[in-house]
Write a protein that holds these residues in place. Structure first.
Motif, mmCIF file in Angstrom:
data_model
loop_
_atom_site.group_PDB
_atom_site.id
_atom_site.type_symbol
_atom_site.label_atom_id
_atom_site.label_comp_id
_atom_site.label_asym_id
_atom_site.label_seq_id
_atom_site.Cartn_x
_atom_site.Cartn_y
_atom_site.Cartn_z
ATOM 1 N N ILE A 229 0.692 -1.077 0.032
ATOM 2 C CA ILE A 229 0.124 -0.199 0.080
ATOM 3 C C ILE A 229 1.087 0.561 0.198
ATOM 4 N N TYR A 230 2.540 1.056 0.590
ATOM 5 C CA TYR A 230 2.889 2.436 0.617
ATOM 6 C C TYR A 230 3.277 2.731 -0.549
ATOM 7 N N TRP A 231 3.990 1.256 -1.443
ATOM 8 C CA TRP A 231 3.872 1.578 -3.455
ATOM 9 C C TRP A 231 3.123 2.067 -3.721
ATOM 10 N N ILE A 232 1.704 2.151 -3.368
ATOM 11 C CA ILE A 232 0.669 2.281 -4.700
ATOM 12 C C ILE A 232 1.115 4.264 -3.447
ATOM 13 N N PHE A 233 0.761 4.742 -2.136
ATOM 14 C CA PHE A 233 0.707 5.398 -2.055
ATOM 15 C C PHE A 233 2.342 6.868 -3.049
ATOM 16 N N ILE A 348 1.102 6.198 16.076
ATOM 17 C CA ILE A 348 -0.017 6.212 16.420
ATOM 18 C C ILE A 348 -0.267 4.710 16.197
ATOM 19 N N CYS A 349 -0.436 4.237 14.591
ATOM 20 C CA CYS A 349 -0.441 2.791 14.195
ATOM 21 C C CYS A 349 1.206 1.435 14.687
ATOM 22 N N ASN A 350 1.646 2.854 15.179
ATOM 23 C CA ASN A 350 2.759 0.999 16.140
ATOM 24 C C ASN A 350 1.870 0.667 17.209
ATOM 25 N N GLN A 351 0.797 1.393 18.317
ATOM 26 C CA GLN A 351 -0.080 0.569 18.907
ATOM 27 C C GLN A 351 -0.525 -0.589 18.580
ATOM 28 N N PHE A 352 -0.799 -0.044 16.895
ATOM 29 C CA PHE A 352 -1.462 -2.381 16.808
ATOM 30 C C PHE A 352 0.119 -3.656 17.001
ATOM 31 N N LEU A 353 0.855 -2.456 16.829
ATOM 32 C CA LEU A 353 2.652 -3.979 16.789
ATOM 33 C C LEU A 353 2.630 -4.097 17.961
ATOM 34 N N VAL A 354 2.845 -2.836 18.322
ATOM 35 C CA VAL A 354 2.482 -3.620 20.325
ATOM 36 C C VAL A 354 1.889 -4.628 20.968
ATOM 37 N N LYS A 355 0.827 -4.806 20.570
ATOM 38 C CA LYS A 355 -0.416 -5.186 20.650
ATOM 39 C C LYS A 355 -0.350 -6.433 19.993
ATOM 40 N N LYS A 356 0.709 -6.386 18.764
ATOM 41 C CA LYS A 356 0.257 -7.767 17.900
ATOM 42 C C LYS A 356 -0.257 -8.122 16.946
ATOM 43 N N LYS A 357 -1.142 -6.849 16.806
ATOM 44 C CA LYS A 357 -2.347 -6.799 15.932
ATOM 45 C C LYS A 357 -2.159 -6.354 14.777
ATOM 46 N N THR A 358 -1.655 -6.489 13.577
ATOM 47 C CA THR A 358 -1.083 -6.071 12.281
ATOM 48 C C THR A 358 -2.413 -5.292 11.739
ATOM 49 N N TRP A 359 -3.130 -6.156 11.511
ATOM 50 C CA TRP A 359 -4.294 -6.827 10.425
ATOM 51 C C TRP A 359 -4.998 -5.307 10.207
ATOM 52 N N PRO A 360 -5.237 -4.305 11.449
ATOM 53 C CA PRO A 360 -5.822 -2.802 11.353
ATOM 54 C C PRO A 360 -5.526 -1.978 10.523
ATOM 55 N N SER A 361 -4.100 -2.175 10.613
ATOM 56 C CA SER A 361 -2.656 -1.444 10.182
ATOM 57 C C SER A 361 -3.567 -1.653 8.627
ATOM 58 N N LEU A 363 -5.874 -2.563 6.742
ATOM 59 C CA LEU A 363 -7.039 -2.661 6.291
ATOM 60 C C LEU A 363 -7.654 -0.868 6.828
ATOM 61 N N ILE A 364 -7.013 -0.164 7.167
ATOM 62 C CA ILE A 364 -6.658 1.146 7.475
ATOM 63 C C ILE A 364 -6.008 2.135 6.075
ATOM 64 N N SER A 366 -5.388 0.813 3.401
ATOM 65 C CA SER A 366 -6.072 0.501 1.938
ATOM 66 C C SER A 366 -7.010 1.299 1.809
ATOM 67 N N CYS A 367 -7.639 1.880 3.243
ATOM 68 C CA CYS A 367 -8.552 3.283 2.529
ATOM 69 C C CYS A 367 -7.838 4.636 1.718
ATOM 70 N N GLY A 368 -7.236 4.111 2.601
ATOM 71 C CA GLY A 368 -6.054 5.723 1.874
ATOM 72 C C GLY A 368 -5.610 5.288 0.799
ATOM 73 N N ALA A 369 -4.691 4.446 0.561
ATOM 74 C CA ALA A 369 -4.794 4.523 -1.039
ATOM 75 C C ALA A 369 -5.553 4.299 -2.269
ATOM 76 N N ILE A 370 -6.631 4.211 -1.795
ATOM 77 C CA ILE A 370 -8.073 4.159 -2.488
ATOM 78 C C ILE A 370 -9.011 5.115 -2.711
ATOM 79 N N ILE A 371 -8.352 5.876 -2.234
ATOM 80 C CA ILE A 371 -8.574 7.215 -1.954
ATOM 81 C C ILE A 371 -7.462 7.855 -2.877
ATOM 82 N N ASN A 372 -6.776 7.423 -2.562
ATOM 83 C CA ASN A 372 -5.624 8.079 -3.497
ATOM 84 C C ASN A 372 -5.309 7.505 -5.121
ATOM 85 N N ILE A 373 -5.888 6.053 -4.932
ATOM 86 C CA ILE A 373 -6.479 6.012 -6.338
ATOM 87 C C ILE A 373 -7.232 7.184 -7.194
#
Length: 477
Positions: A229-233, A348-361, A363-364, A366-373
């Motif tokens: 997704i960063y690549w898309i951006f 702030i997204c690092n908070q997901f990684l601290v909790k070992k939950k990486t999928w929300p990042s 998904l979020i 992806s929403c930004g990438a769709i807006i970008n495209i």
């Protein structure tokens, strides 16, 4: 070590390193553009960078961040070596696979990325850069994870110097297509050799562990979409400009984006120092408030820096560039702030990684990438390269907004009302500057000063508190 001191020292040292690594290309940019006969060749180089970043995201499979995260799970040195070794040999295999695929289907990918079968040799150089660069990312990681900042400074100084010592003579010989990518490849290879010598003790085939690999993949694989997704951006705008407007406009856009990348001095400093700081303080009781404060302070710093440079963006381009490259000034404000929005997102997204939950990042983002495209699709035909820059800016802004809302509901961050208000004021500044003040320097300066004054007023309490702390510390010393 005091947490504030730890963060500031990492930020400043990695900031200096990033300034050194970015300032050389920035200084060389006017020279390089003058050595090339037109914007088309710089556009090809930009597309080559897109190929490398895309292939590297696939080859790394999120291993760098997963490796960094697991490195701090235990203090056992043997365990740390297992993590490093497992990540290294896995990424080596994936890098070789990506390299072989690109070479085997060279004609197809050359047509996709460069719009011509003529540039298969350039694609081969890009494929080699992926192989070497991805491996180098893992081999250099122990230096970062041990916080060896002096080595970081030295290597970041050498990398661009080596690259331009090679590329400039090649440009003078008329090798406009291959000069920059080939020089970047050799520079990356030299860093790979240096880091292998420095960090070889951390990597051993005997330490590679299937159980560790499973955990690395569990953390890293959900992160892989993030990097794509960063690549898309970073790349979708260039690809769409090439298809809609042609490679010459990619060259103009690329130069504008490169000048705007001075904001990455701040971002790279943050990215280098943040991971060590975030994971080393993740078990603190006030971790949520600490992260939230850093997010807000970095945000205000980012807005303020954007104000100053936006006012003088047109004059900067007219001073250093000639011909069509001057048109790159229009994208400067958007592309300057975009990496800083990414910095805020990662804070702030690092908070997901601290909790070992990486999928929300993923998904979020992806929403930004769709807006970008979507923004690129509608705006590039209407307003050209400015539309692509606005698309990138909007994509990151939406990602930060969604991430803030989600983490606030999860009580993993706490964003103050004053920061939300200041963010809206920054948007208003952009609208007013673009429509009524861009070509009026005095009006632009007044508008920027008013906006900056509002920022200072809303954070006056924090500024005074910080001032008192420095005064007390100076008296004690």
């Amino acid at each position: 070590m005091n947490r504030a001191k730890l963060f500031i020292e990492n930020f400043l040292v990695y900031g200096l390193g990033s300034v050194i690594s970015k300032i050389v290309p920035l200084i060389m940019l006017p020279i390089v553009t003058r050595l090339m006969p037109n914007t088309f060749y710089y556009g090809l180089n930009d597309i080559s960078n897109i190929v490398v970043s895309f292939g590297s995201a696939i080859a790394l499979v999120g291993m760098y961040d997963a490796m960094f995260r697991m490195f701090f799970d235990k203090e056992d040195i043997d365990y740390k070596k297992q993590v490093c070794s497992t990540a290294f040999y896995f990424v080596t295999i994936t890098s070789i696979v990506v390299f072989i695929v690109l070479i085997f289907f060279g004609g197809f990918f050359s047509k996709v990325f460069f719009s011509s079968y003529r540039y298969t040799n350039l694609l081969m150089i890009s494929a080699l850069s992926i192989l070497i660069g991805s491996t180098n990312s893992i081999i250099s990681a122990p230096t970062r994870m041990q916080n060896k900042r002096k080595i970081f400074l030295i290597t970041n100084t050498l990398t661009p110097i080596i690259s331009y010592c090679i590329s400039v003579p090649l440009l003078l010989k008329g090798m406009y297509v291959m000069a920059l990518p080939f020089a970047s490849l050799l520079s990356s290879l030299s860093m790979l050799i240096i880091f292998y010598i420095l960090n070889s003790s951390w990597f051993s085939i005997k330490k590679a562990n299937i159980k560790v690999l499973k955990q690395l993949i569990k953390i890293g694989l959900p992160l892989m979409p993030n990097f794509l997704i960063y690549w898309i951006f970073n790349s979708c705008d260039r690809m769409m400009i090439a298809k809609i407007m042609g490679n010459s406009y990619v060259g103009i856009y690329g130069v504008g984006a490169r000048v705007s990348s001075i904001s990455q001095f701040i971002y790279t400093a943050f990215a280098g120092g943040w991971q060590y700081f975030a994971f080393s303080t993740m078990k603190n009781d006030d971790q949520v408030q600490l992260t939230s404060n850093i997010f807000e302070y970095l945000g205000i710093i980012s807005y303020s820096a954007t104000l100053v440079l936006t006012v003088f963006s047109d004059h900067i381009f007219k001073m250093f560039f000639k011909g069509e490259y001057i048109n790159g000034a229009i994208i400067f404000p958007y592309m300057f702030l975009a990496p800083l929005l990414l910095m805020l997102y990662q804070t702030i997204c690092n908070q997901f990684l601290v909790k070992k939950k990486t999928w929300p990042s993923a998904l979020i983002l992806s929403c930004g990438a769709i807006i970008n495209i979507l923004a690129n699709y509608f705006l590039i035909p209407l307003i050209g390269i400015e539309g692509a820059a606005i698309g990138t800016f909007l994509g990151y802004a939406i990602s930060v907004l969604i991430c803030s809302i989600v983490l606030t509901k999860m009580k993993l961050v706490s964003i103050s009302t004053r920061f939300i208000v200041d963010s809206f004021i920054m948007v208003i500044f952009f609208i007013l500057w673009r429509n009524i003040a861009r070509e009026k320097i005095i009006v632009s300066i007044i508008l920027a000063l008013i906006t900056f004054g509002i920022f200072v007023t809303t954070y006056m309490k924090d500024i005074r508190l910080l001032k008192r702390k420095f005064l007390v510390k100076s008296i004690q010393n």
